[in-house]
Design a protein around this motif. Structure first.
Motif, PDB file in Angstrom:
ATOM      1  N   SER A  68     -10.905  -8.172  -7.535  1.00 31.55           N
ATOM      2  CA  SER A  68     -10.737  -7.469  -9.030  1.00 31.55           C
ATOM      3  C   SER A  68     -11.050  -8.518 -10.081  1.00 31.55           C
ATOM      4  O   SER A  68     -12.107  -8.002 -10.936  1.00 31.55           O
ATOM      5  CB  SER A  68      -9.641  -6.831  -9.676  1.00 31.55           C
ATOM      6  OG  SER A  68      -9.069  -5.859  -8.353  1.00 31.55           O
ATOM      7  N   GLN A  88     -12.939  -2.554  -4.554  1.00 31.06           N
ATOM      8  CA  GLN A  88     -11.855  -3.752  -4.875  1.00 31.06           C
ATOM      9  C   GLN A  88     -11.218  -3.883  -3.570  1.00 31.06           C
ATOM     10  O   GLN A  88     -10.279  -5.002  -3.321  1.00 31.06           O
ATOM     11  CB  GLN A  88     -10.814  -3.313  -5.945  1.00 31.06           C
ATOM     12  CG  GLN A  88     -11.380  -3.097  -7.399  1.00 31.06           C
ATOM     13  CD  GLN A  88     -10.206  -2.287  -8.295  1.00 31.06           C
ATOM     14  OE1 GLN A  88     -10.313  -1.361  -8.892  1.00 31.06           O
ATOM     15  NE2 GLN A  88      -9.152  -3.298  -8.194  1.00 31.06           N
ATOM     16  N   LEU A  89     -11.287  -3.329  -2.481  1.00 33.56           N
ATOM     17  CA  LEU A  89     -10.441  -3.271  -1.286  1.00 33.56           C
ATOM     18  C   LEU A  89     -10.971  -4.047  -0.149  1.00 33.56           C
ATOM     19  O   LEU A  89     -10.094  -4.076   1.015  1.00 33.56           O
ATOM     20  CB  LEU A  89     -10.032  -1.775  -1.075  1.00 33.56           C
ATOM     21  CG  LEU A  89      -9.518  -0.897  -2.068  1.00 33.56           C
ATOM     22  CD1 LEU A  89      -9.355   0.417  -1.413  1.00 33.56           C
ATOM     23  CD2 LEU A  89      -8.315  -1.480  -2.610  1.00 33.56           C
ATOM     24  N   VAL A 130      -6.421  -7.950  -3.509  1.00 35.00           N
ATOM     25  CA  VAL A 130      -7.082  -7.037  -4.291  1.00 35.00           C
ATOM     26  C   VAL A 130      -7.136  -7.598  -5.672  1.00 35.00           C
ATOM     27  O   VAL A 130      -8.163  -7.473  -6.462  1.00 35.00           O
ATOM     28  CB  VAL A 130      -6.294  -5.739  -4.437  1.00 35.00           C
ATOM     29  CG1 VAL A 130      -6.997  -4.754  -5.546  1.00 35.00           C
ATOM     30  CG2 VAL A 130      -6.243  -4.972  -3.129  1.00 35.00           C
ATOM     31  N   GLN A 184     -11.318  -3.124 -13.854  1.00 32.20           N
ATOM     32  CA  GLN A 184     -10.769  -2.829 -12.618  1.00 32.20           C
ATOM     33  C   GLN A 184     -10.230  -1.531 -12.687  1.00 32.20           C
ATOM     34  O   GLN A 184      -9.874  -0.844 -13.756  1.00 32.20           O
ATOM     35  CB  GLN A 184      -9.445  -3.954 -12.842  1.00 32.20           C
ATOM     36  CG  GLN A 184      -8.276  -3.663 -11.685  1.00 32.20           C
ATOM     37  CD  GLN A 184      -7.269  -4.848 -11.854  1.00 32.20           C
ATOM     38  OE1 GLN A 184      -7.586  -5.970 -11.869  1.00 32.20           O
ATOM     39  NE2 GLN A 184      -6.080  -4.360 -11.740  1.00 32.20           N
ATOM     40  N   TYR A 212     -13.218   2.182  -6.922  1.00 29.50           N
ATOM     41  CA  TYR A 212     -11.861   1.405  -6.776  1.00 29.50           C
ATOM     42  C   TYR A 212     -12.027   1.067  -5.069  1.00 29.50           C
ATOM     43  O   TYR A 212     -11.410  -0.205  -4.965  1.00 29.50           O
ATOM     44  CB  TYR A 212     -10.447   2.025  -7.012  1.00 29.50           C
ATOM     45  CG  TYR A 212     -10.251   3.223  -6.358  1.00 29.50           C
ATOM     46  CD1 TYR A 212      -9.674   3.029  -4.780  1.00 29.50           C
ATOM     47  CD2 TYR A 212     -10.190   4.563  -6.499  1.00 29.50           C
ATOM     48  CE1 TYR A 212      -9.471   4.171  -4.035  1.00 29.50           C
ATOM     49  CE2 TYR A 212      -9.894   5.653  -5.862  1.00 29.50           C
ATOM     50  CZ  TYR A 212      -9.644   5.544  -4.518  1.00 29.50           C
ATOM     51  OH  TYR A 212      -9.009   6.584  -3.591  1.00 29.50           O
ATOM     52  N   PRO A 219      -3.192  -3.371  -8.226  1.00 30.66           N
ATOM     53  CA  PRO A 219      -2.173  -3.619  -6.842  1.00 30.66           C
ATOM     54  C   PRO A 219      -1.022  -3.862  -7.304  1.00 30.66           C
ATOM     55  O   PRO A 219      -0.592  -4.357  -8.466  1.00 30.66           O
ATOM     56  CB  PRO A 219      -2.932  -4.786  -6.064  1.00 30.66           C
ATOM     57  CG  PRO A 219      -3.707  -5.484  -7.275  1.00 30.66           C
ATOM     58  CD  PRO A 219      -4.025  -4.588  -8.102  1.00 30.66           C
ATOM     59  N   ALA A 225      -1.868  -7.319   0.416  1.00 32.83           N
ATOM     60  CA  ALA A 225      -2.750  -6.501  -0.316  1.00 32.83           C
ATOM     61  C   ALA A 225      -2.766  -6.974  -1.871  1.00 32.83           C
ATOM     62  O   ALA A 225      -3.764  -6.979  -2.391  1.00 32.83           O
ATOM     63  CB  ALA A 225      -2.756  -5.171  -0.030  1.00 32.83           C
ATOM     64  N   ILE A 275      -3.995   1.919  -3.145  1.00 34.51           N
ATOM     65  CA  ILE A 275      -4.531   0.667  -2.437  1.00 34.51           C
ATOM     66  C   ILE A 275      -4.623   0.728  -1.222  1.00 34.51           C
ATOM     67  O   ILE A 275      -5.620   0.287  -0.582  1.00 34.51           O
ATOM     68  CB  ILE A 275      -3.506  -0.705  -2.972  1.00 34.51           C
ATOM     69  CG1 ILE A 275      -3.618  -0.704  -4.489  1.00 34.51           C
ATOM     70  CG2 ILE A 275      -3.937  -1.933  -2.506  1.00 34.51           C
ATOM     71  CD1 ILE A 275      -4.934  -1.024  -5.137  1.00 34.51           C
TER      72      ILE A 275
END
Length: 530
Positions: free
Chosen positions: A259, A353-354, A255, A269, A350, A273, A251, A326
């Protein structure tokens, strides 16, 4: 028997008058959020389906959920609701045509800011709307209780009638495991008796159990289920992701890459992470896991575990691994037959971003859906607005700009000296042209004098405005008080004030919200109580 919510003489509430304005008009939402809900093409790579009915139709087709996981979920919920009367029928979750829609939040005392209630109402109404559109399926609204969160300062206070009440404790670690009985002291500080919260906080051993109890009292009849994911059986389903994150740091890389792509588009951002996106969790402790050469260590402690010990813990006690911001969303989608997550602007930002993490683990990315946003205006506040001859949209204007507009509108004469200043500047331009014919080196001197005139005009303008504002001192004070009341600390009312500010006087408040909010209407509600 249900506990009475309040012990006050309530007025007879009427219905709400509802107005809506665009989210952009409020000047309270980021460009990223506004561009997301408007469906801008450049953001589409960062999420799955768009939050509309067509998006839900596609999401239902994509979402497959293992029957054994359904059984585990039902078993956990049965255990967590064991002491609650009139608990939901969880067996519906065993059906492969049942899906959840989820909103989550920390366990703020007394429910925290108003928008927490808005989140839950939006989730409930979304489940109802989806049932209307797709009657062959069942949709269950879920409140994901952030029981593992350890940031106590974020949950230990709430604002009622302009006063902030704060819970002080020496307890540490995951807030859901804390004993809420200390709140007896705070309950005595509140002028009104709150039997529901007394029962919740004083008759339960953990904050998680207390919150589940009062949320069920408030929303259980609407089908809302509260889930505490701090559970061994649920964490066991998350073992593959936990193991991969601790030993491969997948991750972290994914991530970071997402980002960077968002930053290239001009977006900041939201979350950062780490190499390991898990905390070590036990009673009184929740601290970050830090990678070491032969295993991991626990931040701010002397604890360390070899690789073999970590793998043994994964098998025997996976509940000690607590995901951070995260991987909590991934955990949610692993253990729930979930279609959508409803949240505020910061949360949805956020989540963007995942998506590569979900893709890596072959988990469908849920629909990201804004909760409903609103401001509640009491009859007394509406009278103040009317007396100041303001429109509802005016309330969202910057206070300095609003004060200027108000003073100019209500002055007995024009305060604008721009035409006169322009006339003087035009005359000076004529002088400059004549002077340059005689001596071109005078140009700089004349321009400097023009700038002095502009500066003098600006100072005079401010003094004229200040003098007239003084003449309208009473209205200026009322205007500032109104802004402070509706925008505590300069932010939206819903982010600061507690729902008790309205519920105590109007016990139908939540019912009215349920009747009013449209989960698919991405605008800002202004709710006038009658």
């Amino acid at each position: 028997m249900p506990v009475p919510f309040y012990e006050l003489r309530a007025r007879n509430p009427g219905i709400m008058q509802v107005s809506c304005i665009s989210l952009a008009h409020t000047r309270q939402f980021s460009s990223l959020f506004q561009e997301f809900i408007s469906g801008q093409e450049k953001l589409k790579p960062f999420y799955g389906e768009f939050p509309d009915l067509e998006g839900f139709r596609k999401q239902i087709e994509q979402k497959k959920f293992d029957v054994e996981k359904r059984k585990t979920l039902v078993s956990v919920l049965e255990k967590q609701y064991a002491t609650i009367e009139n608990k939901p029928d969880f067996s519906v979750l065993l059906n492969d045509k049942t899906f959840t829609v989820t909103s989550g939040h920390q366990l703020n005392i007394f429910t925290g800011p108003l928008y927490v209630i808005f989140k839950l109402v939006t989730a409930i109404n979304l489940a109802k709307r989806l049932k209307q559109e797709f009657p062959e399926y069942t949709f269950v609204p879920v409140y994901w209780m952030a029981t593992e969160d350890h940031d106590f300062e974020e949950i230990n206070h709430f604002r009622l009638s302009g006063k902030t009440y704060t819970w002080h404790t020496e307890q540490k670690g995951a807030v859901g495991r804390m004993n809420p009985k200390e709140l007896a002291t705070l309950l005595k500080e509140i002028p009104e008796r709150l039997p529901l919260f007394e029962q919740a906080y004083l008759q339960h051993e953990t904050l998680a159990d207390a919150v589940r109890y009062y949320i069920h009292e408030l929303f259980g009849a609407e089908g809302l289920i509260s889930l505490d994911a701090d559970d061994q059986a649920l964490k066991a389903e998350f073992r593959p992701v936990i193991e991969d994150d601790i030993f491969n740091h997948t991750a972290f890389t994914l991530v970071q890459e997402a980002s960077e792509k968002l930053e290239q588009l001009g977006y900041k951002q939201q979350v950062t992470p780490r190499e390991i996106n898990f905390f070590y969790l036990e009673n009184g402790l929740r601290e970050r896991l830090i990678p070491e050469e032969n295993g991991v260590s626990v931040n701010e402690t002397n604890l360390a575990f070899s690789e073999a010990e970590v793998r043994r813990m994964l098998e025997e006690s996976p509940e000690v691994f607590s995901p951070n911001v995260i991987l909590r969303p991934v955990y949610q989608e692993v253990i729930l037959p979930n279609l959508a997550y409803l949240g505020g602007p910061g949360e949805l930002a956020y989540w963007l971003q995942l998506k590569p993490v979900f893709d890596h683990y072959h988990i469908p990315f849920p629909i990201l859906m804004p909760r409903n946003f609103a401001m509640v205006i009491s009859p007394a506040t509406q009278r103040r607005i009317t007396n100041l001859e303001l429109e509802l949209g005016d309330l969202f204007e910057n206070e300095a700009v609003l004060r200027r507009q108000y003073v100019e509108k209500h002055a007995a004469y024009s305060l604008d000296i721009t035409p006169e200043t322009q006339q003087i500047l035009a005359a000076m331009e004529g002088i400059r042209k004549k002077a340059l014919v005689v001596n071109p080196t005078l140009d700089g001197h004349i321009k400097a004098e023009e700038q002095k005139l502009k500066n003098w005009s600006d100072r005079l303008d401010r003094r004229i405005f200040a003098s007239e504002a003084q003449n309208q001192e009473t209205d200026m004070r009322h205007l500032s008080e109104l802004k402070a009341h509706l925008f505590p600390g300069g932010g939206l009312q819903e982010r600061t004030d507690n729902f008790l500010n309205f519920y105590l006087a109007n016990p139908k408040f939540i019912t009215q919200l349920l009747d009013t909010f449209d989960p698919l209407r991405y605008e800002f509600y202004i709710l006038n109580e009658e």
